[in-house]
Design a protein around this motif. Sequence first.
Motif, PDB file in Angstrom:
ATOM      1  N   GLU A  39       0.826  -1.213   0.000  1.00  0.00           N
ATOM      2  CA  GLU A  39       0.000   0.000   0.000  1.00  0.00           C
ATOM      3  C   GLU A  39       0.858   1.261   0.000  1.00  0.00           C
ATOM      4  O   GLU A  39       0.442   2.298  -0.498  1.00  0.00           O
ATOM      5  CB  GLU A  39      -0.921  -0.001   1.222  1.00  0.00           C
ATOM      6  CG  GLU A  39      -1.974  -1.109   1.213  1.00  0.00           C
ATOM      7  CD  GLU A  39      -2.925  -0.989   0.030  1.00  0.00           C
ATOM      8  OE1 GLU A  39      -3.338   0.142  -0.285  1.00  0.00           O
ATOM      9  OE2 GLU A  39      -3.251  -2.019  -0.576  1.00  0.00           O
ATOM     10  N   ASP A  90       5.535   3.372  -7.074  1.00  0.00           N
ATOM     11  CA  ASP A  90       4.214   2.900  -6.662  1.00  0.00           C
ATOM     12  C   ASP A  90       4.089   1.475  -7.200  1.00  0.00           C
ATOM     13  O   ASP A  90       4.208   1.248  -8.409  1.00  0.00           O
ATOM     14  CB  ASP A  90       3.142   3.806  -7.270  1.00  0.00           C
ATOM     15  CG  ASP A  90       1.735   3.436  -6.832  1.00  0.00           C
ATOM     16  OD1 ASP A  90       1.446   2.234  -6.669  1.00  0.00           O
ATOM     17  OD2 ASP A  90       0.905   4.346  -6.657  1.00  0.00           O
ATOM     18  N   HIS A 138       1.470  -0.732  -6.870  1.00  0.00           N
ATOM     19  CA  HIS A 138       0.113  -1.272  -6.882  1.00  0.00           C
ATOM     20  C   HIS A 138      -0.188  -2.068  -8.148  1.00  0.00           C
ATOM     21  O   HIS A 138      -0.942  -3.034  -8.116  1.00  0.00           O
ATOM     22  CB  HIS A 138      -0.913  -0.132  -6.772  1.00  0.00           C
ATOM     23  CG  HIS A 138      -1.150   0.329  -5.365  1.00  0.00           C
ATOM     24  ND1 HIS A 138      -0.502   1.421  -4.838  1.00  0.00           N
ATOM     25  CD2 HIS A 138      -1.935  -0.173  -4.392  1.00  0.00           C
ATOM     26  CE1 HIS A 138      -0.907   1.582  -3.584  1.00  0.00           C
ATOM     27  NE2 HIS A 138      -1.767   0.637  -3.292  1.00  0.00           N
TER      28      HIS A 138
END
Length: 240
Positions: free
Chosen positions: A107, A127, A129
């Motif tokens: 996260e 990031d 994700h």
Amino acid sequence: MKILAIDSSGLVAATALLDGDILVGESLIHNKKTHSQTLLPMIHDMLRMAEVDIKEVEAIAAAAGPGSFTGLRIGASTAKGLAQALDIPIAPVPTLEALAYNMAGAEALVCPTMDARRNQTYYGIYDVHGEMPAVVQEQTAAPVEEMVEQVNKLDKPVIFCGDGVPVFRSQLIQLVAVPYRFAPAGTRYQRASSVAVLGKMYHERGMAVSAGEFAPIYLRMSQAERERMERGGVQSPPSN
């Protein structure tokens, strides 16, 4: 498709074999031996235990840097030699992107940091994700304080990984102003499995190169090169 992955960009020497979506084998060693002593025997032993002939390998995924100058050169020469002998392509994978991929699905943002000496770090911010790490801050060489400044500006939780964690731990504890944590030992350092998976994606996207085209990403001059320029009275260019 069988992909052999190699990462000797840092303290860890690592190899992995990916067959389609199956991680067939992975080997890593973190000791004081030079990668030239460990890398080829690791590849040989892993393929032998997997009962895979080297001629079955269809591509090489190689950690392209930044990182240790010596380690990158050993990894590059190994990857280029195998690729040339087997007439197969190389998928270059940025070292810091592969480190970030160790945290796939986290996260928080991921900030891989590697010790570049002289209180400098190789770092990037990602990031993780999605299917592949998304670049928030391109990998670069900079003072540790500059890395922390960039992390604090983003004002988001962050995970630090890489061999810079034990080196810069006290400075990070003192200076980082956002929620953070350090990656555990199992995912802190280079993993050839991450290089393999990203290498497969790069290959599928047409981003593989020939053995002759492959070259490491250094980001800065080596100490020997800087000292040689200084002896010659030439000012070194900026490291990043």
